[in-house]
Design a protein around this motif. Structure first.
Motif, short mmCIF file in Angstrom:
data_model
loop_
_atom_site.label_atom_id
_atom_site.label_comp_id
_atom_site.label_asym_id
_atom_site.label_seq_id
_atom_site.Cartn_x
_atom_site.Cartn_y
_atom_site.Cartn_z
N GLN A 182 0.83 -1.19 0.00
CA GLN A 182 0.00 0.00 0.00
C GLN A 182 0.87 1.25 0.00
OE1 GLN A 182 -3.16 -0.51 3.26
NE2 GLN A 182 -1.52 -1.89 3.89
N THR A 184 1.69 5.05 0.97
CA THR A 184 1.38 5.79 2.19
C THR A 184 1.18 7.28 1.93
OG1 THR A 184 3.78 5.95 2.62
CG2 THR A 184 2.57 4.17 3.70
N PRO A 205 -4.40 7.69 2.23
CA PRO A 205 -4.93 6.51 2.94
C PRO A 205 -5.82 5.62 2.10
CG PRO A 205 -6.21 8.45 3.52
CD PRO A 205 -5.09 8.93 2.63
N GLN A 210 -4.85 1.94 1.73
CA GLN A 210 -4.89 1.28 3.03
C GLN A 210 -6.32 0.86 3.37
OE1 GLN A 210 -2.28 3.28 6.04
NE2 GLN A 210 -1.85 4.69 4.35
N LYS A 222 -7.83 -3.22 3.74
CA LYS A 222 -8.61 -3.66 4.90
C LYS A 222 -9.94 -4.24 4.46
CE LYS A 222 -10.07 -2.13 9.48
NZ LYS A 222 -10.11 -0.98 10.44
N ASN A 238 -1.94 -5.75 7.86
CA ASN A 238 -0.65 -5.07 7.79
C ASN A 238 0.41 -5.88 8.53
OD1 ASN A 238 -2.04 -2.99 6.55
ND2 ASN A 238 -2.23 -1.78 8.41
N VAL A 267 3.39 0.04 2.82
CA VAL A 267 2.96 -0.86 3.89
C VAL A 267 2.72 -2.23 3.28
CG1 VAL A 267 1.21 -1.38 5.63
CG2 VAL A 267 1.92 0.99 5.26
N CYS A 296 1.17 -5.93 3.29
CA CYS A 296 0.01 -6.62 3.85
C CYS A 296 -0.05 -8.04 3.32
CB CYS A 296 -1.29 -5.91 3.48
SG CYS A 296 -1.36 -4.20 3.92
N LEU A 316 -0.41 6.73 9.27
CA LEU A 316 -0.64 5.44 8.64
C LEU A 316 -1.96 4.78 9.00
CD1 LEU A 316 2.98 4.00 8.85
CD2 LEU A 316 1.86 5.17 6.96
N CYS A 358 -2.78 2.87 11.31
CA CYS A 358 -2.63 1.55 11.94
C CYS A 358 -1.62 1.72 13.06
CB CYS A 358 -2.15 0.51 10.94
SG CYS A 358 -1.61 -1.05 11.67
#
Length: 319
Positions: free
Chosen positions: A115, A117, A120, A123, A127, A133, A154, A156, A284, A286
């Motif tokens: 993902q 950054t 968002p 991200q 999800k 993550n 990120v 995942c 982030l 998270c």
């Protein structure tokens, strides 16, 4: 309004897919393959990409793909792009969901996603699709948005139904215990962890050096210590029951721990370590990834301060 159709890629789509990337990213997209329609066709024909499109009766408005560089049981959900005129219709989510639905029939046990950054949006998509993550890849690729700083990603991971990717069942060091216990609760644990078939590797990628390590020992640590101090280094080390010693050893060399990423050829994990990073503030969304980023920034500040102090001492000594 013409309804959108989600369908598999066809060889005749190559030019339209390439134009879509150009319209959205200009010439900034990190993977140059998308600018050559013949490469898009070649990747899909050889099975390295499994592309899915969102189309109406006149244009290709969205693209995403499962990408495998080598035969393996895991793939990256990547190359996701949506035309600005079609945003707000959950196209990226719909494309990702369809590709994950097909993943089991392709022989995949897991899927990963990187993902961006900068914003968002991706991200939130990850999800929605059930990804978790696991780690940070600092300053990983040139910004696809034309920003001066490279893009931090990120990492995942999503397990395909019926498959697992457990972590070692060990006592985790206090500095990263919250993250590792969280990942254990998501992916499970096992007494025996798989061994990697890969040998020691080192490669230059733009501004950084990437190193893959199966097993860390005193001899290799000394060789790593002697690498030039100004090099930006990302190291991937096989996650094992020796993790506490590995973490302590890497920390002594000025590396920060930035989480985990799945290995490509089996059910194991890499522990990620990074030395040298651009100073930046990231939100982030998270708590675990935010802590890794904040720790990395703190590590970079401490390293810079130490280098300045060493340079000052050296200058006084020379005088």
């Amino acid at each position: 309004m013409t309804p959108l159709i989600i369908r598999a890629y066809r060889p005749s789509d190559a030019n339209a897919v390439s134009r879509l990337f150009q319209e959205v990213y200009g010439d900034h997209y990190a993977q140059p393959d998308v600018y050559l329609p013949n490469m898009i066709n070649q990747h899909n024909a050889e099975g390295h990409w499994q592309s899915m499109l969102a189309v109406d009766d006149t244009a290709v408005l969205g693209h995403a793909a499962l990408r495998r560089d080598t035969p393996s049981n895991t793939a990256e959900l990547a190359l996701t792009v949506v035309h600005p005129a079609a945003q707000g219709q959950d196209i990226a989510t719909r494309l990702g969901r369809e590709l994950l639905r097909q993943a089991g029939s392709l022989g995949l046990k897991s899927a990963s996603i990187m993902q961006v950054t900068h914003h968002p949006y991706t991200q939130r998509i990850a999800k929605k699709l059930g990804f978790h993550n696991t780690g940070l890849l600092p300053d990983y690729v040139p910004s696809p948005f034309g920003e001066p700083l490279p893009e931090t990603m990120v990492m995942c991971c999503h397990m395909i139904e019926g498959h697992t990717r457990p972590l070692p069942d060990i006592q985790w060091p206090e500095s990263c215990r919250a993250l590792m216990q969280h990942l254990c609760s998501v992916f499970g644990t096992h007494q025996d962890t798989p061994r990697l078939a890969t040998s020691l590797q080192i490669e230059q990628h733009q501004h950084r050096v990437d190193i893959i390590i199966q097993h860390l020992n005193d001899d290799l640590l000394e060789q790593l210590r002697q690498l030039p101090g100004h090099w930006v280094i990302s190291a991937r080390l096989e996650l094992s029951r020796h993790f506490a010693w590995d973490l302590c050893s890497f920390s002594a060399l000025g590396f920060a721990f930035t989480g985990l990423m799945p290995t490509s050829g089996d059910n194991g994990w890499f522990a990620l370590f990074h030395r040298g990073v651009q100073v930046r503030s990231l939100d982030l969304g998270c708590v675990y990834m935010q802590q890794l980023h904040d720790d990395l920034q703190q590590n970079a500040s401490a390293t810079r301060s130490q280098r300045c102090a060493d340079a000052s001492i050296g200058a006084r000594s020379a005088a």
